[in-house]
Write a protein that holds these residues in place. Sequence first.
Motif, PDB file in Angstrom:
ATOM      1  N   UNK A   1      -8.727  -6.939  13.585  1.00  0.00           N
ATOM      2  CA  UNK A   1      -9.231  -5.682  13.021  1.00  0.00           C
ATOM      3  C   UNK A   1      -9.441  -5.774  11.509  1.00  0.00           C
ATOM      4  N   UNK A   2      -9.293  -6.981  10.956  1.00  0.00           N
ATOM      5  CA  UNK A   2      -9.415  -7.167   9.509  1.00  0.00           C
ATOM      6  C   UNK A   2     -10.745  -6.650   8.977  1.00  0.00           C
ATOM      7  N   UNK A   3     -11.848  -6.945   9.638  1.00  0.00           N
ATOM      8  CA  UNK A   3     -13.167  -6.545   9.147  1.00  0.00           C
ATOM      9  C   UNK A   3     -13.288  -5.023   9.039  1.00  0.00           C
ATOM     10  N   UNK A   4     -12.749  -4.293   9.996  1.00  0.00           N
ATOM     11  CA  UNK A   4     -12.776  -2.829   9.948  1.00  0.00           C
ATOM     12  C   UNK A   4     -11.967  -2.347   8.747  1.00  0.00           C
ATOM     13  N   UNK A   5     -10.758  -2.884   8.588  1.00  0.00           N
ATOM     14  CA  UNK A   5      -9.906  -2.506   7.458  1.00  0.00           C
ATOM     15  C   UNK A   5     -10.588  -2.840   6.139  1.00  0.00           C
ATOM     16  N   UNK A   6     -11.200  -4.026   6.045  1.00  0.00           N
ATOM     17  CA  UNK A   6     -11.850  -4.464   4.815  1.00  0.00           C
ATOM     18  C   UNK A   6     -13.017  -3.556   4.446  1.00  0.00           C
ATOM     19  N   UNK A   7     -13.803  -3.146   5.441  1.00  0.00           N
ATOM     20  CA  UNK A   7     -14.936  -2.240   5.191  1.00  0.00           C
ATOM     21  C   UNK A   7     -14.446  -0.925   4.591  1.00  0.00           C
ATOM     22  N   UNK A   8     -13.388  -0.362   5.155  1.00  0.00           N
ATOM     23  CA  UNK A   8     -12.847   0.905   4.653  1.00  0.00           C
ATOM     24  C   UNK A   8     -12.234   0.706   3.270  1.00  0.00           C
ATOM     25  N   UNK A   9     -11.535  -0.398   3.059  1.00  0.00           N
ATOM     26  CA  UNK A   9     -10.955  -0.698   1.748  1.00  0.00           C
ATOM     27  C   UNK A   9     -12.041  -0.709   0.679  1.00  0.00           C
TER      28      UNK A   9
ATOM     29  N   UNK B   1      -0.860  10.368  -4.377  1.00  0.00           N
ATOM     30  CA  UNK B   1      -1.189  10.045  -5.767  1.00  0.00           C
ATOM     31  C   UNK B   1      -1.611  11.297  -6.526  1.00  0.00           C
ATOM     32  N   UNK B   2      -2.439  12.127  -5.886  1.00  0.00           N
ATOM     33  CA  UNK B   2      -2.883  13.371  -6.510  1.00  0.00           C
ATOM     34  C   UNK B   2      -1.692  14.268  -6.856  1.00  0.00           C
ATOM     35  N   UNK B   3      -0.690  14.264  -6.008  1.00  0.00           N
ATOM     36  CA  UNK B   3       0.477  15.130  -6.232  1.00  0.00           C
ATOM     37  C   UNK B   3       1.281  14.729  -7.461  1.00  0.00           C
ATOM     38  N   UNK B   4       1.086  13.507  -7.945  1.00  0.00           N
ATOM     39  CA  UNK B   4       1.772  13.075  -9.174  1.00  0.00           C
ATOM     40  C   UNK B   4       0.774  12.862 -10.309  1.00  0.00           C
ATOM     41  N   UNK B   5      -0.433  13.447 -10.164  1.00  0.00           N
ATOM     42  CA  UNK B   5      -1.420  13.425 -11.231  1.00  0.00           C
ATOM     43  C   UNK B   5      -2.211  12.136 -11.368  1.00  0.00           C
ATOM     44  N   UNK B   6      -2.318  11.371 -10.296  1.00  0.00           N
ATOM     45  CA  UNK B   6      -3.078  10.122 -10.322  1.00  0.00           C
ATOM     46  C   UNK B   6      -4.157  10.144  -9.251  1.00  0.00           C
ATOM     47  N   UNK B   7      -5.068   9.184  -9.334  1.00  0.00           N
ATOM     48  CA  UNK B   7      -6.112   9.040  -8.335  1.00  0.00           C
ATOM     49  C   UNK B   7      -6.140   7.626  -7.795  1.00  0.00           C
ATOM     50  N   UNK B   8      -7.026   7.396  -6.861  1.00  0.00           N
ATOM     51  CA  UNK B   8      -7.148   6.061  -6.280  1.00  0.00           C
ATOM     52  C   UNK B   8      -7.525   5.018  -7.331  1.00  0.00           C
ATOM     53  N   UNK B   9      -8.184   5.441  -8.407  1.00  0.00           N
ATOM     54  CA  UNK B   9      -8.555   4.502  -9.465  1.00  0.00           C
ATOM     55  C   UNK B   9      -7.348   3.973 -10.240  1.00  0.00           C
ATOM     56  N   UNK B  10      -6.189   4.564 -10.028  1.00  0.00           N
ATOM     57  CA  UNK B  10      -4.968   4.091 -10.699  1.00  0.00           C
ATOM     58  C   UNK B  10      -4.213   3.046  -9.877  1.00  0.00           C
ATOM     59  N   UNK B  11      -4.672   2.776  -8.660  1.00  0.00           N
ATOM     60  CA  UNK B  11      -3.999   1.806  -7.792  1.00  0.00           C
ATOM     61  C   UNK B  11      -4.236   0.398  -8.332  1.00  0.00           C
ATOM     62  N   UNK B  12      -3.141  -0.347  -8.512  1.00  0.00           N
ATOM     63  CA  UNK B  12      -3.242  -1.714  -9.027  1.00  0.00           C
ATOM     64  C   UNK B  12      -2.926  -2.766  -7.972  1.00  0.00           C
ATOM     65  N   UNK B  13      -2.243  -2.348  -6.890  1.00  0.00           N
ATOM     66  CA  UNK B  13      -1.859  -3.320  -5.859  1.00  0.00           C
ATOM     67  C   UNK B  13      -1.719  -2.624  -4.511  1.00  0.00           C
ATOM     68  N   UNK B  14      -2.220  -3.279  -3.459  1.00  0.00           N
ATOM     69  CA  UNK B  14      -2.048  -2.821  -2.078  1.00  0.00           C
ATOM     70  C   UNK B  14      -1.606  -4.006  -1.229  1.00  0.00           C
ATOM     71  N   UNK B  15      -0.653  -3.752  -0.376  1.00  0.00           N
ATOM     72  CA  UNK B  15      -0.301  -4.723   0.657  1.00  0.00           C
ATOM     73  C   UNK B  15      -0.546  -4.032   1.984  1.00  0.00           C
ATOM     74  N   UNK B  16      -1.457  -4.608   2.780  1.00  0.00           N
ATOM     75  CA  UNK B  16      -1.811  -4.043   4.068  1.00  0.00           C
ATOM     76  C   UNK B  16      -1.145  -4.825   5.182  1.00  0.00           C
ATOM     77  N   UNK B  17      -0.644  -4.097   6.162  1.00  0.00           N
ATOM     78  CA  UNK B  17      -0.010  -4.705   7.326  1.00  0.00           C
ATOM     79  C   UNK B  17      -0.831  -4.335   8.550  1.00  0.00           C
ATOM     80  N   UNK B  18      -1.244  -5.351   9.312  1.00  0.00           N
ATOM     81  CA  UNK B  18      -2.053  -5.150  10.514  1.00  0.00           C
ATOM     82  C   UNK B  18      -1.343  -5.761  11.713  1.00  0.00           C
ATOM     83  N   UNK B  19      -1.322  -5.029  12.818  1.00  0.00           N
ATOM     84  CA  UNK B  19      -0.758  -5.605  14.040  1.00  0.00           C
ATOM     85  C   UNK B  19      -1.783  -6.466  14.768  1.00  0.00           C
ATOM     86  N   UNK B  20      -3.050  -6.374  14.370  1.00  0.00           N
ATOM     87  CA  UNK B  20      -4.112  -7.179  14.976  1.00  0.00           C
ATOM     88  C   UNK B  20      -5.031  -7.663  13.874  1.00  0.00           C
TER      89      UNK B  20
END
Length: 126
Positions: free
Chosen positions: A85-93, A63-82
């Motif tokens: 591990x949702x709680x760990x992913x959610x905490x980091x998110x 994102x930084x390389x195209x002049x944007x930051x994480x605050x410009x993110x409007x949508x994420x789709x996360x894929x987990x094999x387990x």
Amino acid sequence: MPKLIPSIDGVQPGHESYSQVVEAAGLVFLAGQVGSVAGRPETYPADFDAEVRATFATVEDLLDSVGLGLDSVVRCVMYLTDLGAFAVMDKIFREVFPVDPPVRATVGVAALARDCRFEVDVTASR
């Protein structure tokens, strides 16, 4: 606005079958990102927490390389094999997006490419 595929210094281009970043109609789409160890594109952290953090660091760099930051993110789709591990992913998110988080979906999958356990699909807005 026509589709634009930016050339990004220092970013390994995607395989010939896809682009790393595509911009169209004021939106920036990133290819699915996984958390590789810096300088070793085929190596992934053994710890799931580190893998998720490395993934979001890659997203932030792209994102930084195209002049944007994480605050410009409007949508994420996360894929987990387990989904266990949702709680760990959610905490980091929540750390990555502490205020005004993007919409998101979390999908449990049987497997991901290259034995990754986490992948994220990101859309940002200009």
